[in-house]
Design a protein around this motif. Structure first.
Motif: not given
Length: 123
Positions: A97-114
C-alpha cells in the motif's frame, strides 16, 4: 496504474531455499509491504510484513527461516525462504500500500496485490 509483479517461485526439495521478488510500478510512495500465502483448501495467511526497512514481523510458522526485506529505490520487496518444508507449499502473494498518481494529477492512496507465484516444496 499500480502493478505488483512477483517472481521466484518454483519447485524445491525440503530443506532447500527460494527467493521471491515483488516489483512495484506506477507508485509514488510505498508504505507497508507484505507477503501472504494460500495453500490448497486453506485461507490466505500473512507470512511477513515490513513497514519500512527496519520494522518486520513474521508468522510464527516461518520465524527464523524466512526473511523479508525491501529495496525502496527499486520499489521491490523480497522474501528469502530457507529450510523450506512441504507445509510451506502455497501460492505466495505480494501486498503493498502507499500512494500513486491518481486522476487530475493528484496523489491518491492504493492497496494492491500481486498475481501470485507458486512455491512447491517436495518431501
Amino acid at each position: 496504474q499500480v502493478q505488483l509483479v512477483e517472481s521466484g517461485g518454483g519447485l524445491v526439495q525440503a530443506g532447500g531455499s527460494l527467493r521471491l521478488s515483488c516489483a512495484a510500478s506506477g507508485v509514488v510512495r510505498l508504505n507497508a509491504m507484505a507477503w501472504y500465502r494460500q495453500a490448497p483448501g486453506k485461507q490466505r495467511e500473512l507470512v511477513a510484513t515490513t513497514a519500512d526497512s527496519s520494522t518486520t514481523n513474521y508468522a510464527d510458522s516461518v520465524k527464523d527461516r524466512f526473511t523479508i526485506s525491501r529495496d525502496n529505490a527499486k520499489k521491490t520487496v523480497y522474501l528469502q525462504m530457507n529450510s523450506l518444508k512441504p507445509e510451506d507449499t502455497a501460492v505466495y502473494y505480494c501486498y503493498a500500500d502507499g500512494t500513486y498518481w491518481g486522476g487530475n494529477h493528484a496523489v491518491a492512496p492504493f492497496r494492491a496485490w500481486g498475481q501470485g507465484t507458486l512455491v512447491t516444496v517436495s518431501s
